[in-house]
Design an enzyme around this catalytic site. Structure first.
Site, PDB file in Angstrom:
ATOM      1  N   ALA A  67       0.010   4.966  -9.230  1.00 15.02           N
ATOM      2  CA  ALA A  67      -0.821   4.577 -10.076  1.00 15.02           C
ATOM      3  C   ALA A  67      -1.910   5.525 -10.295  1.00 15.02           C
ATOM      4  CB  ALA A  67      -1.186   3.153 -10.136  1.00 15.02           C
ATOM      5  N   GLU A  97       7.788   2.418  -5.375  1.00 18.41           N
ATOM      6  CA  GLU A  97       8.146   0.999  -5.921  1.00 18.41           C
ATOM      7  C   GLU A  97       9.090   1.073  -7.088  1.00 18.41           C
ATOM      8  OE1 GLU A  97       3.885   0.054  -6.308  1.00 18.41           O
ATOM      9  OE2 GLU A  97       4.654  -1.992  -5.021  1.00 18.41           O
ATOM     10  N   GLU A 145      -1.047   2.360  -0.403  1.00 18.51           N
ATOM     11  CA  GLU A 145      -2.026   1.581  -1.361  1.00 18.51           C
ATOM     12  C   GLU A 145      -3.182   1.223  -0.036  1.00 18.51           C
ATOM     13  OE1 GLU A 145       1.112   1.634  -1.677  1.00 18.51           O
ATOM     14  OE2 GLU A 145       1.549   1.332  -3.750  1.00 18.51           O
TER      15      GLU A 145
HETATM   16  C1  LIG Z   1      -6.625  -8.011 -13.108  1.00 18.53           C
HETATM   17  C2  LIG Z   1      -5.076  -7.908 -13.077  1.00 18.53           C
HETATM   18  C3  LIG Z   1      -4.542  -7.216 -11.782  1.00 18.53           C
HETATM   19  C4  LIG Z   1      -3.056  -7.945 -11.667  1.00 18.53           C
HETATM   20  C5  LIG Z   1      -2.314  -7.249 -11.024  1.00 18.53           C
HETATM   21  C6  LIG Z   1      -0.979  -7.810 -10.857  1.00 18.53           C
HETATM   22  C7  LIG Z   1       0.243  -6.833 -10.935  1.00 18.53           C
HETATM   23  C8  LIG Z   1      -0.083  -5.654  -9.898  1.00 18.53           C
HETATM   24  C9  LIG Z   1       0.439  -4.343 -10.599  1.00 18.53           C
HETATM   25  C10 LIG Z   1      -0.067  -3.305  -9.896  1.00 18.53           C
HETATM   26  C11 LIG Z   1       0.640  -2.009  -9.776  1.00 18.53           C
HETATM   27  C12 LIG Z   1       0.221  -1.801  -8.363  1.00 18.53           C
HETATM   28  C13 LIG Z   1       0.965  -0.241  -8.388  1.00 18.53           C
HETATM   29  C14 LIG Z   1       0.973   0.399  -6.883  1.00 18.53           C
HETATM   30  O1  LIG Z   1       1.266  -0.495  -6.000  1.00 18.53           O
HETATM   31  C15 LIG Z   1      -0.418   0.914  -6.701  1.00 18.53           C
HETATM   32  C16 LIG Z   1      -0.522   2.244  -6.647  1.00 18.53           C
HETATM   33  O2  LIG Z   1       0.282   3.285  -6.546  1.00 18.53           O
HETATM   34  S1  LIG Z   1      -2.081   2.930  -5.923  1.00 18.53           S
HETATM   35  C17 LIG Z   1      -1.668   4.627  -5.871  1.00 18.53           C
HETATM   36  C18 LIG Z   1      -1.128   5.003  -4.813  1.00 18.53           C
HETATM   37  N1  LIG Z   1      -0.992   6.438  -4.509  1.00 18.53           N
HETATM   38  C19 LIG Z   1      -1.948   7.335  -3.634  1.00 18.53           C
HETATM   39  O3  LIG Z   1      -2.735   6.574  -2.932  1.00 18.53           O
HETATM   40  C20 LIG Z   1      -1.725   8.367  -3.799  1.00 18.53           C
HETATM   41  C21 LIG Z   1      -2.942   9.251  -3.608  1.00 18.53           C
HETATM   42  N2  LIG Z   1      -2.933  10.520  -3.645  1.00 18.53           N
HETATM   43  C22 LIG Z   1      -2.574  11.463  -2.615  1.00 18.53           C
HETATM   44  O4  LIG Z   1      -2.470  10.880  -1.622  1.00 18.53           O
HETATM   45  C23 LIG Z   1      -2.744  13.133  -2.953  1.00 18.53           C
HETATM   46  O5  LIG Z   1      -3.682  13.173  -3.882  1.00 18.53           O
HETATM   47  C24 LIG Z   1      -1.334  13.690  -2.943  1.00 18.53           C
HETATM   48  C25 LIG Z   1      -0.657  12.753  -4.262  1.00 18.53           C
HETATM   49  C26 LIG Z   1      -0.729  13.682  -1.724  1.00 18.53           C
HETATM   50  C27 LIG Z   1      -1.520  15.043  -3.364  1.00 18.53           C
HETATM   51  O6  LIG Z   1      -2.428  15.501  -2.424  1.00 18.53           O
HETATM   52  P1  LIG Z   1      -2.769  17.116  -2.710  1.00 18.53           P
HETATM   53  O7  LIG Z   1      -1.889  17.904  -2.995  1.00 18.53           O
HETATM   54  O8  LIG Z   1      -3.633  17.454  -1.392  1.00 18.53           O
HETATM   55  O9  LIG Z   1      -3.683  17.175  -4.048  1.00 18.53           O
HETATM   56  P2  LIG Z   1      -5.261  16.495  -4.111  1.00 18.53           P
HETATM   57  O10 LIG Z   1      -5.296  15.232  -3.291  1.00 18.53           O
HETATM   58  O11 LIG Z   1      -6.290  17.248  -4.098  1.00 18.53           O
HETATM   59  O12 LIG Z   1      -4.919  15.722  -5.671  1.00 18.53           O
HETATM   60  C28 LIG Z   1      -4.997  16.510  -6.741  1.00 18.53           C
HETATM   61  C29 LIG Z   1      -5.700  15.891  -7.780  1.00 18.53           C
HETATM   62  O13 LIG Z   1      -5.048  14.608  -8.177  1.00 18.53           O
HETATM   63  C30 LIG Z   1      -5.968  13.473  -7.908  1.00 18.53           C
HETATM   64  N3  LIG Z   1      -5.053  12.386  -7.721  1.00 18.53           N
HETATM   65  C31 LIG Z   1      -4.211  12.303  -6.911  1.00 18.53           C
HETATM   66  N4  LIG Z   1      -3.474  11.154  -6.784  1.00 18.53           N
HETATM   67  C32 LIG Z   1      -4.212  10.311  -7.632  1.00 18.53           C
HETATM   68  C33 LIG Z   1      -3.963   8.938  -7.961  1.00 18.53           C
HETATM   69  N5  LIG Z   1      -2.941   8.320  -7.547  1.00 18.53           N
HETATM   70  N6  LIG Z   1      -4.866   8.613  -9.004  1.00 18.53           N
HETATM   71  C34 LIG Z   1      -5.802   9.292  -9.461  1.00 18.53           C
HETATM   72  N7  LIG Z   1      -6.043  10.740  -9.073  1.00 18.53           N
HETATM   73  C35 LIG Z   1      -5.106  11.107  -8.139  1.00 18.53           C
HETATM   74  C36 LIG Z   1      -6.867  13.930  -6.933  1.00 18.53           C
HETATM   75  O14 LIG Z   1      -7.905  13.189  -6.935  1.00 18.53           O
HETATM   76  C37 LIG Z   1      -7.218  15.403  -7.351  1.00 18.53           C
HETATM   77  O15 LIG Z   1      -7.950  15.341  -8.462  1.00 18.53           O
HETATM   78  P3  LIG Z   1      -9.109  16.329  -8.556  1.00 18.53           P
HETATM   79  O16 LIG Z   1     -10.051  16.420  -7.414  1.00 18.53           O
HETATM   80  O17 LIG Z   1      -8.561  17.791  -8.913  1.00 18.53           O
HETATM   81  O18 LIG Z   1      -9.985  15.934  -9.910  1.00 18.53           O
END
Ligand SMILES: CCCCCCCCCCCCC[C@H](O)CC(=O)SCCNC(=O)CCNC(=O)[C@H](O)C(C)(C)COP(=O)(O)OP(=O)(O)OC[C@H]1O[C@@H](n2cnc3c(N)ncnc32)[C@H](O)[C@@H]1OP(=O)(O)O
Ligand SMILES: NC(=O)c1ccc[n+]([C@@H]2O[C@H](COP(=O)([O-])OP(=O)(O)OC[C@H]3O[C@@H](n4cnc5c(N)ncnc54)[C@H](O)[C@@H]3O)[C@@H](O)[C@H]2O)c1
Length: 735
Positions: free
Chosen positions: A70, A113, A133
């Site tokens: 997400a 997921e 997460e």
């Molecule tokens: C109020 C009501 C709520 C009720 C809820 C009830 C239902 C619940 C449903 C919820 C659903 C939840 C779903 C899920 O469980 C939650 C998630 O998925 S949370 C996200 C999990 N993912 C991560 O944590 C991944 C994070 N990213 C990384 O680890 C790394 O970025 C990477 C993907 C391994 C890539 O690494 P690199 O190649 O080194 O690149 P960068 O790190 O420099 O990233 C490039 C660029 O992308 C941006 N970015 C990366 N990932 C995300 C992201 N997930 N979201 C937003 N942005 C992301 C990063 O910031 C960089 O941006 P820039 O600096 O270039 O602007």
């Protein structure tokens, strides 16, 4: 056999193939409208389900990446995205047509997921998977905490979910997380598999219908696991709530477990810790985009390639730096002052590398270091003629550093970069003895240098943008976080640490014990309190520096007051301990006592208690009880106060820089977002009021006097952290 074609969700597919390929829409881009892409995934699936000509479905990502999950920014927006991903995963699982996930690049968080809802998973050999997460203060909220234990068992699921670590495709295969690993085109392999599955029963592949594999001793296992999870979490809530969600999977039917997951997810989503951790995630990425006050920037500067490097001095720091370079596959020459030091250094480096190689082997990687083309040891500076970059890590002594840099300037090729690992010395003065000050830069590693992620990169007056870009690139290659900062005594990290440690020592003078102060700061979340840290690093290091600064030792003017320097309060306590040979762990005694010289277990020392009491009697200091609040405020608020001065002086280009330094180099608890983020949560007016109060009580401590920038921000109405820097040059008529 018919082949699918890639279709974007929402695309009109008049001639649908037998296997429809749905592109996973979760790959985040800055402005990804997450709810819209979720809708598109749902629509794509529903269309495939409804179309009789489609017999199977494959889900893949765009541009060779399955999904990073997400969009993290969405969690802090009022229109919380992600809502509804769980039901879509269930929809995938319920499909009567086989659904195969083709995992390329990354499948993280909500991305993984989605694959757990698929009936089969195929991964490319280079793919990485995980549920990270927890690292952003959340838990997998799309039913992942309920499906993963059913697929790979509780111990493995607990490890993956509570640590958030990424796993390789080969580990995923071993764990049963994926069904197949391929080296060729993953989507094509998935389509082939999907074709083979047409018409076959799918019930046994629906994870929500499977029981969680039993353990003979589940209850005992979970009890023990919780203790470990809590210990590792050090006050961070998310790992424990991840645990609770997985525990629910072992105790309740799937639907009830999902309800529990949702409840726990909501608790985390609205917690301050999640906000802090998500801030830290973006702060780490923001500092990559460095700029300097003179206008140099990551946008315009290009790094030079480093094909061969050298490290001078194989002491505590040099050996870790060599190890980091070897791990980064950069050929290194390691240099010492004589053969005796060289042999000691070589043994230490080889030991570190052997340990690293063993760790890497467990993850299926190798480390080649027994090859002179990769690692060479020498005492003769002549071997440095062809290196592209040198990192000096000799004793912290300006005269010695200048001698070395002058020699390097004469011996190294003209384009070589010269870096110093000084902890606090003036980069410009070191550069002044070279004929290439534009290629001189500070690269401040943290101990142990092969473990700690921080690399403070200090530009001097003449340092060129190319040199900064090259040092930043080096940090990246070494898998470190480079933070570009300006040149001042102690740079960012140590400069902010001085007032913190100073307050800790003043508190001892006034009535605290080392273990009281450490306990308060460790309860706050620091990995280690200031006195345990001082014992670990060695009290002699600071003593040498204070002697060099003329604050203690033989150069001190006769008649200088024991507790004053230059008219300000000074505590001679650390000097007195050093005079007694109490250097910390290395001598078995410091602020604590240890089982032996080199021992690791700190025990409160009655000797210190009576020494402190005698000291107070000698200096007529009335011992008073100091509560936890005062300990915390005086230590942290002076550190933060220094941070505001650093920002005002342009030494760092934003509060994120200070926070990234503190989280990655000084054990600041990440779930508190770094000192400046913490300050924003406490509220700047509160910090200012407390500093004013303590400053009135201790007028001889300049570090307690509120920074002018802090005062200005308060006068400007306590703006949010993102806006602080924009107020730097604005006029305030309220001051
Ligand atoms: C109020 C009501 C709520 C009720 C809820 C009830 C239902 C619940 C449903 C919820 C659903 C939840 C779903 C899920 O469980 C939650 C998630 O998925 S949370 C996200 C999990 N993912 C991560 O944590 C991944 C994070 N990213 C990384 O680890 C790394 O970025 C990477 C993907 C391994 C890539 O690494 P690199 O190649 O080194 O690149 P960068 O790190 O420099 O990233 C490039 C660029 O992308 C941006 N970015 C990366 N990932 C995300 C992201 N997930 N979201 C937003 N942005 C992301 C990063 O910031 C960089 O941006 P820039 O600096 O270039 O602007
Ligand atoms: N120890 C830390 O925690 C730490 C952390 C960050 C930065 N630093 C800085 O790193 C530098 C090194 O610190 P350290 O703790 O590794 O010191 P150290 O005393 O452990 O090692 C210094 C090494 O430099 C070698 N040396 C001295 N003169 C030399 C010469 N002329 N040629 C080649 N080698 C020479 C010594 O033989 C010794 O092995 C210092 O500037 C220090 O301030 C230290």
């Amino acid at each position: 056999m018919s082949w699918g074609r890639h279709i974007a969700p929402g695309q009109d597919n008049r001639k649908l193939p037998e296997v429809q390929v749905v592109i996973s829409p979760l790959h985040p881009t800055r402005n990804s409208p997450c709810l819209a892409v979720l809708q598109a995934l749902e629509d794509g699936l529903k269309r495939a389900d409804a179309d009789p000509s489609v017999k199977a479905v494959t889900i893949c990502g765009e541009n060779g990446k399955f999904s990073a999950g997400a969009d993290i920014r969405g969690f802090s927006s009022p229109n919380k995205q992600g809502l509804g991903l769980g039901p879509i995963v269930s929809l995938i699982e319920r499909s009567e047509k086989p659904v195969v996930a083709a995992i390329e690049g990354i499948a993280l968080g909500g991305g993984l997921e989605v694959t757990l809802g698929c009936h089969y998973r195929i991964a490319h050999v280079q793919a990485r998977m995980g549920l990270p997460e927890v690292t952003i203060g959340l838990l997998p909220g799309a039913e992942g905490t309920q499906r993963l234990p059913r697929l790979i068992g509780v111990p493995a699921a607990l490890d993956i979910i509570t640590t958030g670590r990424h796993i390789s495709a080969s580990e995923a295969l071993k764990l049963g997380l994926v069904d197949e690993v391929v080296e060729e085109n993953t989507v094509e392999a998935a389509i082939r598999l999907a074709n083979r599955l047409i018409g076959q029963p799918l019930g046994h592949r629906r994870l929500s219908l499977k029981p969680v594999p039993k353990l003979p001793n589940m209850e005992a296992f979970l009890t023990e696991a919780l203790v470990k999870v809590k210990k590792r979490a050090q006050g961070c809530l998310a790992p424990e709530l991840c645990f609770q969600a997985i525990k629910a999977a072992t105790e309740q039917p799937f639907a009830d477990g999902v309800r529990k997951e949702r409840e726990l997810f909501n608790i985390l989503l609205t917690s301050g810790q999640a906000k802090a951790l998500q801030y830290a995630f973006f702060a780490e990425r923001a500092v990559e985009k460095w700029t300097t006050p003179s206008g140099a920037s990551w946008k315009t500067a290009s790094p030079q390639p480093i094909r061969k490097a050298a490290v001078i001095g194989l002491g505590t720091m040099g050996r870790g730096i060599v190890t980091s370079l070897v791990k980064a596959k950069i050929p290194v020459v390691a240099l010492e002052q004589d053969l005796e030091y060289l042999n000691t250094g070589r043994k230490a480096v080889m030991l570190l590398l052997e340990r690293e190689a063993m760790k890497m082997e467990q993850g299926g990687q190798t480390l080649d270091f027994n090859n002179p083309a990769r690692l060479q040891f020498a005492v003769d500076f002549d071997v440095l003629r062809d290196v592209d970059l040198v990192i000096e890590a000799v004793f912290e002594n300006m005269a010695l550093k200048k001698e070395i840099f002058n020699k390097l300037s004469r011996i190294c090729k003209p384009e070589a970069f010269l870096c110093t690992n000084t902890s606090a010395l003036n980069i410009d003065e070191i550069a002044s003895v070279t004929s290439r000050p534009q290629q001189v830069i500070g690269t401040h590693f943290f101990s142990p240098a092969h473990v700690m992620r921080l690399l403070e990169i200090i530009y001097g007056r003449h340092t060129s943008p190319t040199t900064i870009a090259t040092a930043m690139q080096l940090a990246k290659v070494m898998k470190k976080v480079g933070v570009v900062v300006g040149n001042c005594f102690g740079f960012v990290g140590n400069r902010m640490m001085f007032p913190y440690v100073q307050q800790a020592v003043f508190l001892l003078e006034e009535g605290s014990r080392p273990e009281d102060v450490d306990q308060v700061l460790e309860d706050f979340g620091f990995k280690i309190g200031p006195f345990r840290m001082s014992d670990l690093a060695g009290l002699d290091v600071g003593w040498r520096s204070r002697k060099d600064q003329g604050l203690t030792g033989p150069t001190l003017a006769p008649g200088t007051s024991a507790r004053q320097r230059h008219g300000y309060r000074y505590s001679p306590l650390p000097d007195l301990l050093c005079e007694k040979g109490r250097f910390g762990q290395k001598t078995g005694k410091g602020w604590y006592q240890y089982e032996k010289a080199g021992g690791r277990t700190a025990k409160p020392d009655p000797w210190i208690h009576s020494f402190l009491s005698e000291y107070r009697d000698t200096h007529q200091i009335k011992t008073r009880f100091i509560d936890q609040e005062e300990i915390l405020e005086r230590c942290l608020f002076t550190l933060i106060n220094e941070g505001f001065d650093i920002l005002a002086e342009g030494i760092a280009s934003g509060p994120e820089h200070l926070d990234v330094v503190y989280i990655n180099g000084y054990g600041w608890p990440k779930h508190r977002g770094g000192p400046m983020f913490y300050a924003s949560t406490v509220g700047l007016p509160n910090i200012l009021a407390k500093l004013q109060k303590y400053s009135e009580i201790h007028p001889d401590v300049p570090q307690l006097r509120p920074s002018a920038f802090l005062k200005k921000l308060v006068a400007m109405g306590n703006p949010p952290l993102n806006d602080w820097m924009s107020y730097l040059h604005r006029q305030s008529n309220k001051l």
